[in-house]
Design an enzyme around this catalytic site. Structure first.
Site, mmCIF file in Angstrom:
data_model
loop_
_atom_site.group_PDB
_atom_site.id
_atom_site.type_symbol
_atom_site.label_atom_id
_atom_site.label_comp_id
_atom_site.label_asym_id
_atom_site.label_seq_id
_atom_site.Cartn_x
_atom_site.Cartn_y
_atom_site.Cartn_z
ATOM 1 C CB SER A 108 -0.960 -0.027 1.192
ATOM 2 O OG SER A 108 -1.789 -1.156 1.129
ATOM 3 C CG ASP A 254 -3.155 3.431 -2.161
ATOM 4 O OD1 ASP A 254 -3.923 3.340 -3.138
ATOM 5 O OD2 ASP A 254 -3.291 2.731 -1.138
ATOM 6 C CG ASP A 256 -3.083 -1.072 -2.770
ATOM 7 O OD1 ASP A 256 -2.899 0.111 -2.438
ATOM 8 O OD2 ASP A 256 -3.707 -1.884 -2.052
ATOM 9 C CG ASP A 258 -6.528 0.276 -1.241
ATOM 10 O OD1 ASP A 258 -5.708 1.216 -1.313
ATOM 11 O OD2 ASP A 258 -6.477 -0.592 -0.348
#
Length: 469
Positions: A108, A254, A256, A258
């Site tokens: 993350s 970010d 990833d 999400d």
């Protein structure tokens, strides 16, 4: 949460610095335990032992993926390899594949030298605390059960992004023709990871002309162009680029993808806390129902909920905690103040692509600029600080502070949150780092920072006092 200085295992997954805690033997141990757990549960439910795997663009991702995929196959699991894919794309693919589980390799917002295994169950959701503990216990005890040579798992690869976007466009609230009619211009900061690929493709499908999508750091090299957490001090290029291009908004994610942060047409960063608030303001104009967020999220969501006459519920910090509470109250939307939006009509996971679609549709429906919508939202100031996790047990430390402030409105659902008339402070051990988080909110930034400084000081005093006894 089990942790040492370089490896953290919790309900949020297993993460650490590659080569300094997160090494091949750790990957094999945890992937083996998870693969065994998935296979046993799949067998008991008479469903395929299939695991979906995806990763962000970190330089270590490919090597880690090969180790994890080989280990899962060695446990008898068929692997569906998505390659580089956002966390929400992997979560949705678990459902599409009717898989027994999934693994997202992404740390993350942590720096690029970190990596992680984020573990998903058969519903495409993060493991519950009980499930996470079961997998961690297996891994620490070395309880993997390799398959025989005749039962090794298979392998195939696929690109799951197109189907993810298809399902967003199929939502009854999303009207690409209406968005296209606005002729919007958008700047995207993809932090050189998977969001830099996913968001431009989504925008094109939503009706934003290719020449109106301006990309910053959208090559998925994994060499983060700035610190990965989408905070205002990390996104100065984006806040400058939006007015330079005459764009209607800026999007930042970010690594990833999400979490979603926004910059309005005036080049003003919208606090991550306001992403879920803006999404809720849009949804409540079309549909009634509860909203769920965590204890560390801004009071702004409560203010907007009051405008629409809708209820807000709070959970402990952590996506799975929000999701469980959403299911309990049949929430129409949920999220976290870090920029996460969870839409159950799509899947139970934070999804920056879904959040983006909601924001663009809100602009199209209202006919207003993002700056005007931003001005209409409640504005609070937050300070986010932290302390190294002390040798003193955090529960004991926070209990001492709770006793000191026993005459205040408190919550001990997750650490300690103390509510004052115009402000609050929330203190809790992190799920992802060996630190004690101290979050505050107040009417002004100076007030919020002063409250954070005050309680960081009080925590240090309590630590010293407890260590002396």
């Amino acid at each position: 949460m089990a942790s040492n200085d370089t490896l953290i295992a919790s309900i949020s997954g297993i993460r650490g610095i590659v080569g300094q805690g997160l090494d091949p033997s750790v990957l094999v141990r945890y992937a083996g335990a998870f693969g065994t757990w998935c296979r046993e549960r799949a067998n008991a439910a008479d469903r395929p032992s299939r695991v979906v795997v995806g990763r962000d663009a970190r330089p270590s991702g490919d090597a880690c993926a090969q180790i994890v995929i080989g280990t899962l196959r060695g446990m008898g699991c068929d692997v569906v390899d998505l390659g580089m894919a956002s966390t929400p794309t992997v979560e949705m693919a678990v459902l599409q594949e009717q898989a027994a589980g999934g693994i997202v390799m992404s740390a993350s917002h942590n720096p690029e030298e970190w990596n992680a295994l984020k573990l998903l169950n058969e519903t495409g959701e993060f493991l519950t605390p009980a499930q996470g503990e079961a997998v961690i216990e297996r891994a620490e005890a070395g309880e993997a059960a390799p398959a025989t040579h005749a039962a090794l798992g298979g392998y195939r690869s696929r690109n799951a992004l197109p189907e993810h976007i298809d399902e967003i466009l199929a939502l009854d609230l999303i009207d690409p023709e209406g968005i296209a009619a606005q002729n919007l211009s958008v700047v995207v900061d993809g932090v050189n990871s998977v969001g830099g690929v996913a968001l431009p493709r989504l925008l094109h499908r939503l009706g934003v002309a290719e020449e109106n999508v301006h990309c910053l750091h959208c090559e998925p090299t994994g060499a983060f162009a700035h610190p990965a957490e989408p905070r205002p001090d990390h996104l100065t290029e984006l806040t400058a680029a939006v007015p330079e291009h005459g764009a209607d908004l800026g999007l930042a994610v970010d690594p990833d993808a999400d979490r979603l942060a926004l910059v309005d047409d005036r080049g003003r960063f919208m606090l991550e806390e306001l992403t879920q608030v803006l999404a809720a303001d849009f949804l409540w104009r079309h549909r009634e129902g509860p909203f769920v967020t965590n204890l560390s999220s801004s009071r702004a969501i409560d203010d907007v909920a009051a405008r629409h006459g809708q209820p807000v519920y709070r959970s402990a910090v952590g996506e799975i905690n929000v999701v469980q509470r959403m299911k309990e109250v049949d929430a129409v939307l949920g999220g976290e103040g870090n920029g996460g939006v969870i839409l159950p009509d799509l899947h139970y996971g934070r999804d920056a692509l879904a959040g983006t679609a909601f924001v663009l549709q809100h602009l199209a429906d209202s006919g207003r600029s993002l700056g005007a919508l931003h001005d209409d939202l409640p504005h609070y100031a937050m300070a986010k600080d932290n302390l190294p996790l002390p040798d003193v047990a955090p529960d004991r430390l926070l209990a001492a502070l709770a006793e000191k402030y026993s005459d205040t409105n408190q919550s001990t659902l997750d650490g300690l949150k103390i509510n004052f008339d115009e402000s609050w402070v929330h203190m809790r051990p992190s799920n992802t780092e060996p630190i004690l988080r101290v979050y505050t909110e107040a009417p002004t930034q100076d007030d919020a920072q002063a409250l954070a400084d005050r309680f960081c000081g009080e925590l240090r005093e309590q630590i010293d006092a407890l260590e002396a006894t």
